[in-house]
Every structure is written in structure tokens, then in C-alpha cells.
Design an enzyme around this catalytic site. Structure first.
Site, PDB file in Angstrom:
ATOM      1  N   LEU A   1       3.993   7.811  21.512  1.00  0.00           N
ATOM      2  CA  LEU A   1       2.572   7.509  21.347  1.00  0.00           C
ATOM      3  C   LEU A   1       2.386   6.021  21.623  1.00  0.00           C
ATOM      4  CD1 LEU A   1       1.741   9.308  17.945  1.00  0.00           C
ATOM      5  CD2 LEU A   1       1.272  10.166  20.242  1.00  0.00           C
ATOM      6  N   ASP A   2       1.209   5.641  22.125  1.00  0.00           N
ATOM      7  CA  ASP A   2       0.900   4.219  22.287  1.00  0.00           C
ATOM      8  C   ASP A   2       1.038   3.522  20.938  1.00  0.00           C
ATOM      9  OD1 ASP A   2       0.261   4.699  24.921  1.00  0.00           O
ATOM     10  OD2 ASP A   2      -1.912   4.601  24.639  1.00  0.00           O
ATOM     11  N   LYS A   3       1.360   2.253  20.978  1.00  0.00           N
ATOM     12  CA  LYS A   3       1.536   1.474  19.751  1.00  0.00           C
ATOM     13  C   LYS A   3       0.325   1.597  18.814  1.00  0.00           C
ATOM     14  CE  LYS A   3       2.123  -3.295  18.165  1.00  0.00           C
ATOM     15  NZ  LYS A   3       2.277  -4.711  18.562  1.00  0.00           N
TER      16      LYS A   3
ATOM     17  N   THR B   1      -1.952   3.955  18.697  1.00  0.00           N
ATOM     18  CA  THR B   1      -2.342   5.333  18.365  1.00  0.00           C
ATOM     19  C   THR B   1      -1.557   5.785  17.136  1.00  0.00           C
ATOM     20  OG1 THR B   1      -2.745   5.830  20.701  1.00  0.00           O
ATOM     21  CG2 THR B   1      -2.454   7.710  19.237  1.00  0.00           C
TER      22      THR B   1
END
Length: 246
Positions: free
Chosen positions: A61-63, A65
Site C-alpha cells: 500500500l502507498d505510505k 494509505t
């Protein structure tokens, strides 16, 4: 419990489910899924390695998110889950807060995505990009912001963020694809008064409003699995204020 044990416990995010094959974790916003190249800050994988000894990356996951992320505990499980993701046999659902009120309350965003030709780290909708498909459904419409459920059918970098921008309704607090501005209660509440103890207003939300809330798949034993992580407290509190001040 000793102070050190307390600190270690705080470092470990909520475990949603685990067995001998894998662990599903509720990643907080602001924490890297896996170490970056510079390895200058801690990641969720580092914390799980410290707990389990060996752990395998399945997806990320994106940082900024928050929400459900899976890690495999064995090589066999790693191969199994990697194949599930590759063959798109895992249903991935996200919840996000977007600016404004989409005209179509339900639909599919089908727009190819590629790397930005100039700006490193940015993605863009481009006809020569990779096929990228996101289903969406507006769950709550608060005029200035809407709560939207997304289902990913492909797994491109920043896919939901890019598709939302392309639709004209970027995610709230998105520094890359939106205005990046924090959401203040004074912008929602008509008769807002700053507390006399506060010199300046603290934002209600100051991070990307995107949460991985549900994963559905069949595990290696043939068991139908449906894992869920409720919205974090900051987004829930904001939605409550939006409902109150419609």
C-alpha cells in the site's frame, strides 16, 4: 509490562487475522509497507520481521494509505498469494473521501495509466499506458466531499488516486494528485469557534483520505475468506461532522 515491551507493542499495528501461512495487518497511514531504497525510516515489513523472523511481501500500500495488507509467512504461501494477485483472483476494495459530488453515483473508470514523462514518481492517464480499471460507488454524498467505495481490477501504482483526478474529483488531502490541503472543521461547521486554549486550528484530516478496507479471496485450503478493516478514527470523525453540517 516493561517500558521496552510497551514500546514494541505500540510499534505493531493491529493484526486482523493470521494463521501459519499469512498475516493480515491493518496498516496505519504514514508507515511504509516495505523498506524504501534509502532505508531511512521504519517499515511495516521491518516490524513484522522483528516479530516473526521471516516474512514475505505479497503486495503493498502507498505510505499514506491505511488499511488491510497481507504478508506471507512461508515461501509456499508467498507463491500462492503472488499468483492470486497476478491472476486478479483477490477482490480489493478501498474507501476514499473525494472532493465534490460525482455526477454519476456508480460506474467504472477505465483509463490507461503510465509514468509521468517528466515528473519522477508521478503517474498519469495516457492512451499508451497500461490498462487500468477501477469500479466506484458513491456511498455518502456530502456535497463538498463524498465517501466512495472503489474496487480495483488492476493494480497500477497510484491507480485510484490517478483515476479520481482524471474524473475531476481528486481524493482529499492528496499532495500528488489533488490540492494536498488539510481539512479544517471551520470549513465544514458554520458556527465554528476556536477554543481559547488553541492558538491555531488543528486539522481534522491531514493525510491522504484512502483506506484499504476489504480483501476477498479463496485461501490455499479452499476456504472463502473475507477480511475487513473499519475506517480509521480520523476519517470516521470527519464523516460524522460532514453529516451533522449538511
Amino acid at each position: 509490562m516493561h517500558q521496552k515491551e510497551n514500546r514494541v507493542k505500540k510499534l505493531l499495528p493491529e493484526i486482523i487475522f493470521e494463521n501459519d501461512a499469512y498475516v493480515a495487518v491493518n496498516k496505519p497511514a504514514g508507515l511504509l509497507s516495505i523498506p524504501d531504497r534509502e532505508q531511512t525510516e521504519p517499515s511495516l515489513k521491518d516490524r513484522l520481521l522483528a516479530k516473526y523472523g521471516s516474512i514475505y511481501t505479497v503486495h503493498r500500500l502507498d505510505k499514506d494509505t491505511s488499511g488491510i495488507i497481507l504478508f506471507a509467512k512461508t515461501e509456499v504461501a508467498h507463491k500462492y498469494f503472488s499468483r492470486l494477485f497476478e491472476e486478479r483472483r483477490i477482490e480489493k476494495y478501498y474507501l476514499g473521501l473525494v472532493h465534490g459530488s460525482p455526477a454519476e453515483k456508480k460506474g467504472t473508470m477505465d483509463a490507461p495509466i503510465s509514468e509521468h514523462p517528466v515528473q519522477k514518481g508521478l503517474m498519469v492517464v495516457h492512451r499508451k499506458g497500461k490498462p487500468s480499471v477501477t469500479d466506484y460507488e458513491v456511498l455518502e454524498d456530502h456535497k463538498t466531499f463524498s465517501l466512495v467505495q472503489f474496487q480495483l481490477h488492476t493494480g497500477r501504482t497510484h491507480q485510484i488516486r490517478v483515476h479520481c483526478k482524471n474524473m475531476g474529483h481528486p481524493l482529499a488531502c492528496d499532495e500528488l494528485y489533488g490540492d494536498g490541503k488539510p481539512i479544517l472543521l471551520s470549513s465544514i461547521k458554520k458556527k465554528f469557534k476556536l477554543s481559547r486554549h488553541d492558538e491555531e486550528e488543528r486539522p481534522m484530516l491531514n493525510r491522504l483520505a484512502l483506506h484499504s478496507w476489504r480483501l476477498k479471496f479463496t485461501d490455499a485450503d479452499g476456504k472463502e475468506t473475507d477480511l475487513q478493516a473499519e475506517l480509521p478514527k480520523d476519517i470516521r470523525a470527519l464523516l460524522q461532522q460532514l453529516k451533522k453540517n449538511l
